[in-house]
Design a protein around this motif. Structure first.
Motif, mmCIF file in Angstrom:
data_model
loop_
_atom_site.group_PDB
_atom_site.id
_atom_site.type_symbol
_atom_site.label_atom_id
_atom_site.label_comp_id
_atom_site.label_asym_id
_atom_site.label_seq_id
_atom_site.Cartn_x
_atom_site.Cartn_y
_atom_site.Cartn_z
ATOM 1 N N TYR A 26 0.869 -1.164 0.000
ATOM 2 C CA TYR A 26 0.000 0.000 0.000
ATOM 3 C C TYR A 26 0.915 1.226 0.000
ATOM 4 O O TYR A 26 1.704 1.408 0.931
ATOM 5 N N PRO A 27 0.843 2.071 -1.034
ATOM 6 C CA PRO A 27 1.800 3.186 -1.138
ATOM 7 C C PRO A 27 1.461 4.358 -0.229
ATOM 8 O O PRO A 27 0.361 4.464 0.313
ATOM 9 N N GLY A 28 2.424 5.252 -0.085
ATOM 10 C CA GLY A 28 2.268 6.480 0.675
ATOM 11 C C GLY A 28 3.440 7.395 0.369
ATOM 12 O O GLY A 28 4.357 7.033 -0.387
ATOM 13 N N GLY A 29 3.462 8.553 0.975
ATOM 14 C CA GLY A 29 4.420 9.586 0.597
ATOM 15 C C GLY A 29 5.874 9.172 0.619
ATOM 16 O O GLY A 29 6.624 9.416 -0.337
ATOM 17 N N THR A 30 6.322 8.547 1.704
ATOM 18 C CA THR A 30 7.753 8.275 1.822
ATOM 19 C C THR A 30 8.239 7.137 0.941
ATOM 20 O O THR A 30 9.433 7.022 0.661
ATOM 21 N N ILE A 31 7.345 6.283 0.489
ATOM 22 C CA ILE A 31 7.748 5.141 -0.334
ATOM 23 C C ILE A 31 7.436 5.373 -1.813
ATOM 24 O O ILE A 31 7.584 4.471 -2.645
ATOM 25 N N CYS A 72 6.220 -7.598 1.584
ATOM 26 C CA CYS A 72 5.191 -6.567 1.621
ATOM 27 C C CYS A 72 5.818 -5.191 1.775
ATOM 28 O O CYS A 72 6.913 -5.049 2.327
ATOM 29 N N PHE A 73 5.128 -4.164 1.247
ATOM 30 C CA PHE A 73 5.564 -2.764 1.285
ATOM 31 C C PHE A 73 4.568 -1.937 2.091
ATOM 32 O O PHE A 73 3.356 -2.198 2.062
ATOM 33 N N ALA A 74 5.084 -0.893 2.762
ATOM 34 C CA ALA A 74 4.225 0.094 3.416
ATOM 35 C C ALA A 74 4.973 1.404 3.525
ATOM 36 O O ALA A 74 6.209 1.443 3.442
ATOM 37 N N THR A 75 4.237 2.457 3.718
ATOM 38 C CA THR A 75 4.847 3.754 3.913
ATOM 39 C C THR A 75 5.157 3.965 5.397
ATOM 40 O O THR A 75 4.983 3.064 6.222
ATOM 41 N N SER A 76 5.582 5.173 5.747
ATOM 42 C CA SER A 76 6.034 5.451 7.115
ATOM 43 C C SER A 76 4.865 5.609 8.077
ATOM 44 O O SER A 76 3.695 5.599 7.686
ATOM 45 N N GLY A 77 5.180 5.773 9.358
ATOM 46 C CA GLY A 77 4.187 6.074 10.384
ATOM 47 C C GLY A 77 3.099 5.028 10.471
ATOM 48 O O GLY A 77 3.367 3.848 10.724
ATOM 49 N N PRO A 78 1.829 5.434 10.257
ATOM 50 C CA PRO A 78 0.732 4.462 10.393
ATOM 51 C C PRO A 78 0.814 3.339 9.379
ATOM 52 O O PRO A 78 0.312 2.234 9.643
ATOM 53 N N GLY A 79 1.421 3.576 8.228
ATOM 54 C CA GLY A 79 1.606 2.492 7.262
ATOM 55 C C GLY A 79 2.452 1.382 7.851
ATOM 56 O O GLY A 79 2.114 0.196 7.770
ATOM 57 N N ALA A 80 3.564 1.774 8.459
ATOM 58 C CA ALA A 80 4.452 0.784 9.066
ATOM 59 C C ALA A 80 3.805 0.124 10.276
ATOM 60 O O ALA A 80 3.860 -1.103 10.440
ATOM 61 N N THR A 81 3.183 0.928 11.147
ATOM 62 C CA THR A 81 2.599 0.325 12.353
ATOM 63 C C THR A 81 1.416 -0.578 12.020
ATOM 64 O O THR A 81 1.120 -1.510 12.761
ATOM 65 N N ASN A 82 0.738 -0.318 10.908
ATOM 66 C CA ASN A 82 -0.346 -1.219 10.496
ATOM 67 C C ASN A 82 0.162 -2.603 10.105
ATOM 68 O O ASN A 82 -0.622 -3.552 10.027
ATOM 69 N N ILE A 97 8.955 -13.771 6.069
ATOM 70 C CA ILE A 97 8.542 -12.624 5.261
ATOM 71 C C ILE A 97 9.563 -11.500 5.440
ATOM 72 O O ILE A 97 10.259 -11.413 6.460
ATOM 73 N N VAL A 98 9.657 -10.656 4.426
ATOM 74 C CA VAL A 98 10.452 -9.438 4.507
ATOM 75 C C VAL A 98 9.494 -8.270 4.321
ATOM 76 O O VAL A 98 8.889 -8.117 3.250
ATOM 77 N N ALA A 99 9.333 -7.473 5.361
ATOM 78 C CA ALA A 99 8.455 -6.307 5.331
ATOM 79 C C ALA A 99 9.316 -5.065 5.169
ATOM 80 O O ALA A 99 10.282 -4.875 5.909
ATOM 81 N N ILE A 100 8.968 -4.221 4.200
ATOM 82 C CA ILE A 100 9.789 -3.055 3.870
ATOM 83 C C ILE A 100 8.935 -1.803 3.938
ATOM 84 O O ILE A 100 7.889 -1.711 3.289
ATOM 85 N N SER A 101 9.389 -0.859 4.740
ATOM 86 C CA SER A 101 8.735 0.449 4.768
ATOM 87 C C SER A 101 9.789 1.517 4.478
ATOM 88 O O SER A 101 10.989 1.271 4.602
ATOM 89 N N LEU A 160 12.678 -4.029 7.300
ATOM 90 C CA LEU A 160 13.637 -3.026 6.840
ATOM 91 C C LEU A 160 12.942 -1.674 6.742
ATOM 92 O O LEU A 160 11.856 -1.569 6.147
ATOM 93 N N ASP A 161 13.561 -0.665 7.301
ATOM 94 C CA ASP A 161 13.056 0.704 7.220
ATOM 95 C C ASP A 161 14.090 1.520 6.445
ATOM 96 O O ASP A 161 15.254 1.623 6.877
ATOM 97 N N ILE A 162 13.712 2.081 5.319
ATOM 98 C CA ILE A 162 14.634 2.785 4.430
ATOM 99 C C ILE A 162 14.220 4.249 4.375
ATOM 100 O O ILE A 162 13.065 4.565 4.044
ATOM 101 N N THR A 163 15.115 5.148 4.695
ATOM 102 C CA THR A 163 14.746 6.562 4.660
ATOM 103 C C THR A 163 14.547 7.020 3.214
ATOM 104 O O THR A 163 15.149 6.491 2.274
ATOM 105 N N LYS A 164 13.694 8.020 3.053
ATOM 106 C CA LYS A 164 13.295 8.468 1.713
ATOM 107 C C LYS A 164 14.486 8.954 0.896
ATOM 108 O O LYS A 164 14.570 8.703 -0.317
#
Length: 572
Positions: A26-31, A72-82, A97-101, A160-164
């Motif tokens: 699910y996309p979002g600003g930082t990803i 799976c992919f997610a954006t920062s903040g609530p995306g990651a915590t979801n 699994i490898v989860a990437i935000s 994995l958390d990757i900065t923008k």
């Protein structure tokens, strides 16, 4: 050959390098830079879910059913915590699994920026490994390490958390062959203990000899098939082993598919809702061989008295699990499949063993619950029997958590690893539909049935939109008793009928909801109507919801209360 790529492009190239062709997200600003790179790349199919939790569950279902790493992919903040519930579910059940935000830029970290959270701190307790990437130069090595960690040893989730800014920065990238990954890892990237666990443990041959001796001297041997058998795909070896030593086999919730449910040696599920045959066998055996089983509190409800007459042998790949909950006389540290192969080498020359008297005792107890069949009144066994009769034998079953889950494990007979997909350790309501989506994507030629309850289904039924959009022919069967069934059962048996907040006689109408999402659905209350609905669902070629009316007082039987001796059945 080195290429100059952005971090976002490097991430996708590394995924393809690992053989990844499917991502749920699910996309979002930082990803967005990653999604922009995805728009311009080929070879990776992305499935847009309705909620990030659904993405994590879908990656998990994909991993369990295929044996590959789910992504799976997610954006920062609530995306990651979801993602957290899905990641914790995978951790509890050793699913890779490898989860990437992607997070805010490095300069904004720790400044309470928009949609910023310290997601690595959140994820660390529920993953095998968590790492934040703030330097594009390390990105490729980190992604490669993530996949190694997820699938090696005892599998599990990596975050994995990757900065923008990392996704936007250019650097050089050179493809690496899978066989070179471990050797190329920077020594300080992984903690020393974690890095060491990536290599399979060397099996102690002396311990194998001792266990073989115990088997040959046993008069009443018993096997527990745990989740480790499924994870190591050791079902073939276990089938040979159990039939060679002529020992009954009890199956844990996570062990479904590790041993054929139709095999004459199967005693059924073990533990709190285990069959009488399984629990009585464990209580009376003289040798208990626990294969990939961690003796959770749902199995060894009273550890001090569990298998008290037996010598307990525990075989597990994770040294932290050996002797943690139940004392064992002998342990073998290693991959279950490899250990069984070594035991077979020693025992097959001895010839077929015979424990007919012992089996006669064990199977004098029922392996399944017998229900009173009444005209016009559906029972769980009737529903499960129709599913088993009409659906292909290799049908994948995904469940949520509750009474329906126990009924599906008690009455369906699973033949291979990855056929049963259920949340055993974390007990996640809302797991089933996302997991079914992942399983269907990973197994497009197989039928996938999602078994759920009305309490679980209402939590993540929004993923019906995902099912419809991608034309996934998943059949959802709702055991609808208009209560939180398992909690209602406990309130009946233990809490004097105090039905506090477990009544679910409220909207929506599940067939109407299915139609609102562009699917079909029916509500049924008789065996004949259910059979008609299931035939229609199997033939229609798209998703379908069957709302099965059950009596709210229907119980999962047998039941042993928590903390009680394994044969102290409260309901049989």
């Amino acid at each position: 050959m080195e290429l100059q790529l952005t971090g976002a492009q490097i991430l996708l190239e590394c995924l393809k390098e690992q053989g990844v062709d499917t991502v749920f997200g699910y996309p979002g600003g930082t990803i967005l830079d990653v999604y922009d790179a995805l728009y311009q790349t080929s070879g990776i199919s992305h499935y847009l879910v309705s909620h990030e939790q659904g993405a994590a569950h879908a990656a998990d279902g994909y991993a369990r059913s295929t044996g590959r790493v789910g992504v799976c992919f997610a954006t920062s903040g609530p995306g990651a915590t979801n993602l957290t519930t899905g990641i914790a579910t995978a951790m509890a059940d050793s699913s890779p699994i490898v989860a990437i935000s992607c997070n805010v830029t490095s300069q904004l970290l720790g400044k309470n920026s928009f949609q910023e959270v310290d997601s690595t701190a959140v994820m660390r307790p529920i993953t095998k490994w968590t790492h934040q990437v703030t330097d594009v130069a390390e990105l490729a090595d980190v992604v490669r390490a993530a996949f190694l960690v997820a699938r090696s040893g005892r599998p599990g989730p990596v975050f994995l958390d990757i900065t923008k800014d990392v996704t936007q920065t250019m650097t050089s990238y050179a493809p690496v062959h899978l066989s070179e990954h471990l050797a190329r890892l920077e020594p300080g990237l992984l903690p020393e203990g974690l890095r060491a666990s990536l290599e399979p443990p060397v099996v102690d041959e002396g311990a194998v000899d001792e266990v073989a001796r115990l088997v040959l001297s046993s008069k009443r041997p018993m096997i527990i098939c745990g989740g480790g058998v499924v994870r190591s795909r050791a079902n073939g070896e276990l089938n040979r082993f159990a039939n060679l030593i002529d020992a009954p086999v009890a199956i844990t919730v996570m062990g479904g598919g590790g041993f054929r449910g139709r095999d004459p040696l199967t005693t059924g599920m073990i533990g709190m809702h285990g069959s009488q045959a399984s629990n009585m066998a464990v209580d009376n055996c003289d040798l208990l061989l626990a294969l990939g089983c961690r003796f959770s509190d749902r199995i060894a409800l009273q550890p001090d008295t569990f298998a008290a007459k037996a010598k307990v042998v525990q075989i597990d790949i994770d040294p932290r699990e050996v002797g943690k909950n139940v004392h064992c006389e002998q342990a073998i540290l290693g991959d279950v499949r490899q250990v069984l192969q070594l035991l077979l080498q020693r025992l097959e020359p001895e010839g077929q063993l015979d424990h007919s008297d012992w089996k006669e005792f064990v199977f004098s107890y029922p392996t399944e619950t017998v229900y009173d069949e009444e005209e016009g009144h559906l029972t769980p066994k009737q529903v499960d029997s129709v599913v088993a009769r009409l659906c292909p034998q290799d049908t994948i079953v995904s469940t949520d958590v509750g009474q329906h889950q126990m009924w599906a494990i008690q009455h369906f007979h699973y033949d291979y690893p990855g056929q049963l997909i259920t949340s055993g350790g974390f007990g996640t309501m809302g797991f089933g539909l996302g997991a079914a989506i992942g399983a269907q994507v990973g197994n497009p030629t197989k039928r996938v049935i999602h078994v759920t309850g009305d309490g679980s289904f209402r939590m993540n039924c929004i993923e019906l939109a995902t099912e419809e959009h991608y034309k996934l022919p998943i059949i959802t069967i709702i055991y609808d008793n208009e209560v939180l069934g398992m909690v209602h059962q406990w309130q009946t048996l233990i809490y004097n009928g105090h039905y506090s907040q477990t009544n679910l006689d409220r909207p929506p109408s599940w067939p109407d909801l299915a139609r609102a999402y562009g699917l079909d659905g029916r509500r049924v209350s008789t065996v004949a109507d259910f059979e008609d609905a299931l035939r229609e669902a199997l033939d229609c070629g798209h998703g379908y919801v069957i709302d099965v009316v059950l009596d709210r007082d229907e119980m999962v039987r047998p039941m042993v209360p928590g903390g009680q001796h394994i044969t102290n059945f409260l309901a049989v």
